[in-house]
Design a protein around this motif. Structure first.
Motif, PDB file in Angstrom:
ATOM      1  N   MET A  40      33.315 -39.106  35.964  1.00 59.02           N
ATOM      2  CA  MET A  40      33.521 -40.316  35.165  1.00 59.02           C
ATOM      3  C   MET A  40      32.218 -40.740  34.496  1.00 59.02           C
ATOM      4  N   VAL A  41      31.120 -40.720  35.238  1.00 60.81           N
ATOM      5  CA  VAL A  41      29.816 -41.071  34.659  1.00 60.81           C
ATOM      6  C   VAL A  41      29.501 -40.131  33.497  1.00 60.81           C
ATOM      7  N   ASN A  42      29.731 -38.839  33.684  1.00 53.33           N
ATOM      8  CA  ASN A  42      29.483 -37.868  32.607  1.00 53.33           C
ATOM      9  C   ASN A  42      30.351 -38.146  31.387  1.00 53.33           C
ATOM     10  N   ALA A  43      31.602 -38.507  31.600  1.00 52.89           N
ATOM     11  CA  ALA A  43      32.506 -38.799  30.477  1.00 52.89           C
ATOM     12  C   ALA A  43      32.022 -40.020  29.694  1.00 52.89           C
ATOM     13  N   TRP A  44      31.573 -41.053  30.410  1.00 52.55           N
ATOM     14  CA  TRP A  44      31.032 -42.234  29.725  1.00 52.55           C
ATOM     15  C   TRP A  44      29.767 -41.876  28.956  1.00 52.55           C
ATOM     16  N   ASN A  45      28.880 -41.117  29.591  1.00 49.42           N
ATOM     17  CA  ASN A  45      27.634 -40.736  28.923  1.00 49.42           C
ATOM     18  C   ASN A  45      27.902 -39.899  27.678  1.00 49.42           C
ATOM     19  N   ALA A  46      29.006 -39.165  27.666  1.00 46.53           N
ATOM     20  CA  ALA A  46      29.377 -38.346  26.507  1.00 46.53           C
ATOM     21  C   ALA A  46      30.175 -39.149  25.475  1.00 46.53           C
ATOM     22  N   LEU A  47      30.434 -40.425  25.767  1.00 49.44           N
ATOM     23  CA  LEU A  47      31.224 -41.290  24.870  1.00 49.44           C
ATOM     24  C   LEU A  47      32.609 -40.687  24.592  1.00 49.44           C
ATOM     25  N   ALA A  87      29.803 -47.336  19.596  1.00 46.46           N
ATOM     26  CA  ALA A  87      28.628 -46.869  20.342  1.00 46.46           C
ATOM     27  C   ALA A  87      28.144 -45.529  19.804  1.00 46.46           C
ATOM     28  N   THR A  88      26.830 -45.396  19.720  1.00 44.51           N
ATOM     29  CA  THR A  88      26.246 -44.107  19.327  1.00 44.51           C
ATOM     30  C   THR A  88      25.444 -43.486  20.458  1.00 44.51           C
ATOM     31  N   ALA A  89      25.181 -44.245  21.503  1.00 47.91           N
ATOM     32  CA  ALA A  89      24.472 -43.725  22.669  1.00 47.91           C
ATOM     33  C   ALA A  89      24.845 -44.558  23.882  1.00 47.91           C
ATOM     34  N   LEU A  90      24.925 -43.885  25.022  1.00 46.30           N
ATOM     35  CA  LEU A  90      25.201 -44.573  26.277  1.00 46.30           C
ATOM     36  C   LEU A  90      24.669 -43.722  27.419  1.00 46.30           C
ATOM     37  N   VAL A 104      34.132 -45.567  45.918  1.00 45.63           N
ATOM     38  CA  VAL A 104      32.773 -45.226  45.501  1.00 45.63           C
ATOM     39  C   VAL A 104      32.158 -46.485  44.895  1.00 45.63           C
ATOM     40  N   PHE A 105      31.004 -46.872  45.422  1.00 46.33           N
ATOM     41  CA  PHE A 105      30.266 -48.045  44.950  1.00 46.33           C
ATOM     42  C   PHE A 105      29.072 -47.544  44.160  1.00 46.33           C
ATOM     43  N   ILE A 106      28.922 -48.029  42.935  1.00 42.47           N
ATOM     44  CA  ILE A 106      27.812 -47.582  42.097  1.00 42.47           C
ATOM     45  C   ILE A 106      27.067 -48.796  41.552  1.00 42.47           C
ATOM     46  N   GLU A 107      25.768 -48.836  41.830  1.00 39.87           N
ATOM     47  CA  GLU A 107      24.877 -49.803  41.185  1.00 39.87           C
ATOM     48  C   GLU A 107      24.195 -49.027  40.071  1.00 39.87           C
ATOM     49  N   ARG A 108      24.200 -49.577  38.870  1.00 37.77           N
ATOM     50  CA  ARG A 108      23.644 -48.837  37.736  1.00 37.77           C
ATOM     51  C   ARG A 108      23.092 -49.796  36.692  1.00 37.77           C
ATOM     52  N   VAL A 109      22.380 -49.214  35.730  1.00 35.80           N
ATOM     53  CA  VAL A 109      21.968 -49.938  34.536  1.00 35.80           C
ATOM     54  C   VAL A 109      22.549 -49.161  33.362  1.00 35.80           C
ATOM     55  N   ASP A 110      23.341 -49.834  32.546  1.00 31.82           N
ATOM     56  CA  ASP A 110      23.915 -49.205  31.358  1.00 31.82           C
ATOM     57  C   ASP A 110      22.972 -49.441  30.185  1.00 31.82           C
ATOM     58  N   VAL A 111      22.477 -48.362  29.621  1.00 29.14           N
ATOM     59  CA  VAL A 111      21.593 -48.419  28.456  1.00 29.14           C
ATOM     60  C   VAL A 111      22.389 -47.855  27.292  1.00 29.14           C
ATOM     61  N   PHE A 112      22.447 -48.598  26.180  1.00 24.04           N
ATOM     62  CA  PHE A 112      23.353 -48.209  25.110  1.00 24.04           C
ATOM     63  C   PHE A 112      22.820 -48.590  23.740  1.00 24.04           C
ATOM     64  N   THR A 113      23.401 -47.964  22.742  1.00 27.11           N
ATOM     65  CA  THR A 113      23.229 -48.393  21.360  1.00 27.11           C
ATOM     66  C   THR A 113      24.633 -48.659  20.844  1.00 27.11           C
ATOM     67  N   TYR A 114      24.873 -49.909  20.471  1.00 23.17           N
ATOM     68  CA  TYR A 114      26.191 -50.341  20.017  1.00 23.17           C
ATOM     69  C   TYR A 114      26.039 -51.017  18.658  1.00 23.17           C
ATOM     70  N   GLN A 115      26.716 -50.480  17.679  1.00 21.32           N
ATOM     71  CA  GLN A 115      26.633 -50.974  16.307  1.00 21.32           C
ATOM     72  C   GLN A 115      25.178 -51.149  15.876  1.00 21.32           C
ATOM     73  N   GLU A 145      25.419 -61.767  29.187  1.00 19.02           N
ATOM     74  CA  GLU A 145      24.273 -60.883  28.983  1.00 19.02           C
ATOM     75  C   GLU A 145      24.696 -59.613  28.248  1.00 19.02           C
ATOM     76  N   LEU A 146      25.828 -59.026  28.650  1.00 18.14           N
ATOM     77  CA  LEU A 146      26.310 -57.816  27.989  1.00 18.14           C
ATOM     78  C   LEU A 146      26.572 -58.074  26.503  1.00 18.14           C
ATOM     79  N   LEU A 147      27.307 -59.133  26.197  1.00 21.15           N
ATOM     80  CA  LEU A 147      27.619 -59.422  24.792  1.00 21.15           C
ATOM     81  C   LEU A 147      26.352 -59.686  23.990  1.00 21.15           C
ATOM     82  N   SER A 148      25.399 -60.387  24.583  1.00 21.22           N
ATOM     83  CA  SER A 148      24.133 -60.635  23.905  1.00 21.22           C
ATOM     84  C   SER A 148      23.410 -59.325  23.619  1.00 21.22           C
ATOM     85  N   GLU A 149      23.361 -58.444  24.610  1.00 19.98           N
ATOM     86  CA  GLU A 149      22.694 -57.149  24.440  1.00 19.98           C
ATOM     87  C   GLU A 149      23.405 -56.284  23.387  1.00 19.98           C
ATOM     88  N   MET A 150      24.721 -56.478  23.254  1.00 17.86           N
ATOM     89  CA  MET A 150      25.490 -55.727  22.260  1.00 17.86           C
ATOM     90  C   MET A 150      25.386 -56.356  20.866  1.00 17.86           C
TER      91      MET A 150
END
Length: 157
Positions: A40-47, A87-90, A104-115, A145-150
Motif C-alpha cells: 500500500m505504501v508503494n502504491a501511494w508513493n507511485a501515485l 499530486a506530482t510527488a508523494l 498494522v500501525f504506521i507513524e509516518r510523515v507524508d511529503v508531497f507536491t500538490y498542485q 495543517e494538511l489543507l494548509s500544506e496543500m
C-alpha cells in the motif's frame, strides 16, 4: 546514553522492518499484513490510484477520522484518483511500524507536491488487513495543517 539507546533501537527497528519487507516482497499476493501495508505504501508513493484501490477489500473502508468513511473499492478508486490527480510527488516516510494480529500501525510523515505546492504532514494510520486486503484504514492527522500544506482553504475541500 538514553539518546544512543533510542537511536540504536530505531536503527535496529528499521533494519528488521527492511529485512522483513525485502524477504516478503518476493512473495506476491501475500496475506501477511505487513507485506500488504508495504504494498500500500508503494502504491501511494507511485501515485497509483488503481493499485491502491485493488489492495482494499471489495467492501473496504477508508476514514480520515475527521470525516465520514468512504466505503467500497470502486468508490475508493474514484476518490483516490481525484485526490491524486493534483499530486506530482508523494513519499510516505515511515517512522514507526507495528503489527498486532491483523492490524498494522504506521507513524509516518507524508511529503508531497500538490498542485505545484510542496508540503508535509505527520500522520498515524491503522490498517486492518484480512485475506491479503485492507478491510479498514483509519487515518489520524491535523486536517487544517494538511489543507494548509496543500495550499487549500477549508472551504475549498
Amino acid at each position: 546514553m538514553r539518546v544512543i539507546y533510542r537511536s540504536l533501537a530505531a536503527l535496529f527497528g528499521a533494519i528488521v522492518l527492511s529485512s522483513v519487507m525485502s524477504a516478503a516482497e518476493t512473495r506476491a499476493g501475500s496475506d501477511n499484513p505487513i507485506v500488504v501495508a508495504h504494498e500500500m505504501v508503494n502504491a501511494w508513493n507511485a501515485l497509483d490510484a488503481d493499485a491502491i484501490a485493488e489492495l482494499f477489500a471489495e467492501d473496504g473502508r477508508f476514514q480520515s477520522m475527521m470525516a465520514e468513511p468512504i466505503v467500497g473499492r470502486e468508490v475508493l478508486r474514484e476518490h483516490f484518483g481525484t485526490l491524486l490527480a493534483g499530486a506530482t510527488a508523494l513519499e510516505l516516510q515511515l517512522r514507526n511500524v507495528a503489527v498486532s494480529g491483523n492490524a498494522v500501525f504506521i507513524e509516518r510523515v507524508d511529503v508531497f507536491t500538490y498542485q505545484g505546492k510542496t508540503g508535509s504532514v505527520p500522520v498515524v494510520c491503522v490498517m486492518e488487513i484480512s485475506d491479503g486486503k485492507v478491510q479498514e484504514w483509519r487515518e489520524y492527522y491535523d486536517r487544517a495543517e494538511l489543507l494548509s500544506e496543500m495550499g487549500i482553504s477549508e472551504g475549498e475541500h
